[in-house]
Enzyme design. Structure first.
Site, mmCIF file in Angstrom:
data_model
loop_
_atom_site.group_PDB
_atom_site.id
_atom_site.type_symbol
_atom_site.label_atom_id
_atom_site.label_comp_id
_atom_site.label_asym_id
_atom_site.label_seq_id
_atom_site.Cartn_x
_atom_site.Cartn_y
_atom_site.Cartn_z
ATOM 1 N N GLU A 73 5.400 4.702 57.939
ATOM 2 C CA GLU A 73 6.102 3.394 58.370
ATOM 3 C C GLU A 73 5.998 2.294 57.128
ATOM 4 O O GLU A 73 6.720 1.514 56.721
ATOM 5 C CB GLU A 73 5.665 2.919 59.552
ATOM 6 N N ASP A 115 3.417 7.115 62.060
ATOM 7 C CA ASP A 115 3.201 5.557 62.173
ATOM 8 C C ASP A 115 1.798 5.361 62.646
ATOM 9 O O ASP A 115 1.215 5.828 63.585
ATOM 10 C CB ASP A 115 4.124 5.360 63.582
ATOM 11 N N ILE A 134 0.182 2.686 63.342
ATOM 12 C CA ILE A 134 0.032 1.676 64.608
ATOM 13 C C ILE A 134 1.192 1.525 65.228
ATOM 14 O O ILE A 134 2.045 0.850 64.967
ATOM 15 C CB ILE A 134 -0.889 0.378 64.688
ATOM 16 N N ASP A 135 1.527 2.321 66.472
ATOM 17 C CA ASP A 135 2.617 1.918 67.103
ATOM 18 C C ASP A 135 2.195 1.082 68.158
ATOM 19 O O ASP A 135 1.255 1.351 69.069
ATOM 20 C CB ASP A 135 3.398 3.316 67.822
ATOM 21 N N THR A 176 1.943 -2.473 67.176
ATOM 22 C CA THR A 176 1.517 -3.607 66.415
ATOM 23 C C THR A 176 1.168 -4.950 67.168
ATOM 24 O O THR A 176 0.018 -5.438 66.859
ATOM 25 C CB THR A 176 1.979 -3.668 65.001
ATOM 26 N N ASP A 208 8.575 6.385 64.982
ATOM 27 C CA ASP A 208 8.514 6.064 66.516
ATOM 28 C C ASP A 208 8.786 7.141 67.488
ATOM 29 O O ASP A 208 8.082 7.442 68.194
ATOM 30 C CB ASP A 208 9.501 4.783 66.968
HETATM 31 C C1 IPD Z 1 7.696 -0.993 67.910
HETATM 32 C C2 IPD Z 1 7.006 -0.442 69.108
HETATM 33 C C3 IPD Z 1 7.721 -1.213 70.147
HETATM 34 C C4 IPD Z 1 9.386 -1.072 70.219
HETATM 35 C C5 IPD Z 1 9.840 -1.128 68.529
HETATM 36 C C6 IPD Z 1 8.995 -0.547 67.730
HETATM 37 P P1 IPD Z 1 5.769 -0.868 65.790
HETATM 38 O O1 IPD Z 1 6.881 -0.074 66.808
HETATM 39 O O2 IPD Z 1 7.254 1.007 69.277
HETATM 40 O O3 IPD Z 1 7.565 -0.765 71.472
HETATM 41 O O4 IPD Z 1 10.024 -1.809 70.894
HETATM 42 O O5 IPD Z 1 11.135 -0.916 68.461
HETATM 43 O O6 IPD Z 1 9.504 -0.990 66.169
HETATM 44 O O7 IPD Z 1 6.477 -1.982 65.042
HETATM 45 O O8 IPD Z 1 4.684 -1.480 66.795
HETATM 46 O O9 IPD Z 1 5.252 0.242 65.246
HETATM 47 CA CA CA Z 2 4.013 0.841 63.544
#
Ligand code: IPD
Ligand code: CA
Length: 276
Positions: free
Chosen positions: A78, A97, A99-100, A102, A224
């Site tokens: 990412e 990813d 950190i999902d 963030t 994701d």
């Molecule tokens: C996000 C998270 C969030 C989702 C967003 C994503 P990130 O990823 O998964 O729950 O609603 O669409 O972009 O930015 O924290 O890696």
């Molecule tokens: Ca992320």
């Protein structure tokens, strides 16, 4: 030569072992950095789409380890984009990813994860999602079921839409959110309740486990979706897009077969894929 073959081997079980080791190490790095305090926060697509030093450090750790241990594999991260494998590359691509969730990470909310999906010839065959705060780790190998910490996962047994707990998420673009808000407002009247936890990869794992019944979101990126999507699917959950399309950027809907059709038809009726 034999060593070279081993470095290119695309055995899902072996790839899962590496994914699990890297998710643990990267998660530990992110967690430790959070304890030391957040620094260097910058923004990406919109002022609310943030990236921290920890996102970059965790991804760097994963990419460097992969370059060392699997030099022929391709990587899509990412934060750092595409890295080609040596000499034209192997059949394997890692979707990272670091950190999902963030924004949760930024606020100290213990709902974020490292997500690592592994594709062979374009199909996700192994995936790990690890929450470094709770130590929970979900994983799956295609054809081998989904597990959390050794326990086999089978999704929810819900049978009625009105009893269905639905997790969802929103993009970072305000115009997209306005459309997503209209969809979720319609859905709220028809289901048990709605949850917006803030990390799509973890949301998909909760569906795999039956800790929520279903999940949908428009706009997910490949990193994701890769690991969490496989984990939900391997738990017997239907993971699709709308109108016969595969799950992806336009829409990801993960739900048990018993309520998938009804949810699908509602999302189509409310044009959940539409808008910006
Ligand atoms: C996000 C998270 C969030 C989702 C967003 C994503 P990130 O990823 O998964 O729950 O609603 O669409 O972009 O930015 O924290 O890696
Ligand atoms: Ca992320």
């Amino acid at each position: 030569m034999a060593d070279d073959d081993a470095l290119r081997r695309a055995d899902p079980g072996q790839l899962l072992t590496i994914a699990s080791e890297l998710a643990r190490a990267a998660g530990e790095r992110a967690r430790a950095m959070r304890e030391e305090g957040i620094s260097q926060v910058s923004t990406k697509s919109t002022p609310t789409d943030v990236v921290t030093a920890a996102d970059r450090a965790a991804e760097r750790l994963i990419v460097e380890e992969l370059r060392e241990r699997r030099p022929y594999d391709h990587v899509l991260g990412e934060e750092s984009g595409a890295h080609r494998g040596d000499g034209g590359g192997s059949r394997v691509r890692w979707l990272v990813d670091p950190i999902d969730g963030t924004v949760n990470y930024l606020y100290g909310i213990p709902y974020y994860a490292v997500s690592l999906g592994v594709e062979v010839d374009g199909e996700v065959v192994a995936g790990v999602v690890r929450n470094p705060v709770t130590g929970e780790e979900w994983s799956a190998v295609r054809g081998g079921g989904a597990h959390r910490d050794g326990r086999r996962l089978t999704g929810s047994t819900v049978t009625e839409l009105s009893q269905t707990m639905v997790a969802t998420g929103f993009g970072y673009d305000p115009a997209r959110r306005a459309h997503q808000a209209r969809v979720v407002a319609s859905l709220l009247a028809e289901v048990r309740d709605i949850r917006r936890f803030g990390a799509a990869a973890l949301d998909l794992c909760l569906v795999a486990e039956g800790r929520v019944d279903a999940f949908y979101e428009k706009g997910l990126a490949p990193w994701d979706l890769a690991a969490g999507g496989l984990i939900a699917e391997a738990a017997g959950v239907l993971v699709t897009g709308l109108r016969g399309r595969p799950a992806g950027k336009r829409m990801t809907l993960a739900a048990p077969a018993s309520v998938h059709g009804e949810l699908h038809d509602r999302l189509v009726a409310w044009d959940a894929e539409g808008g910006p």
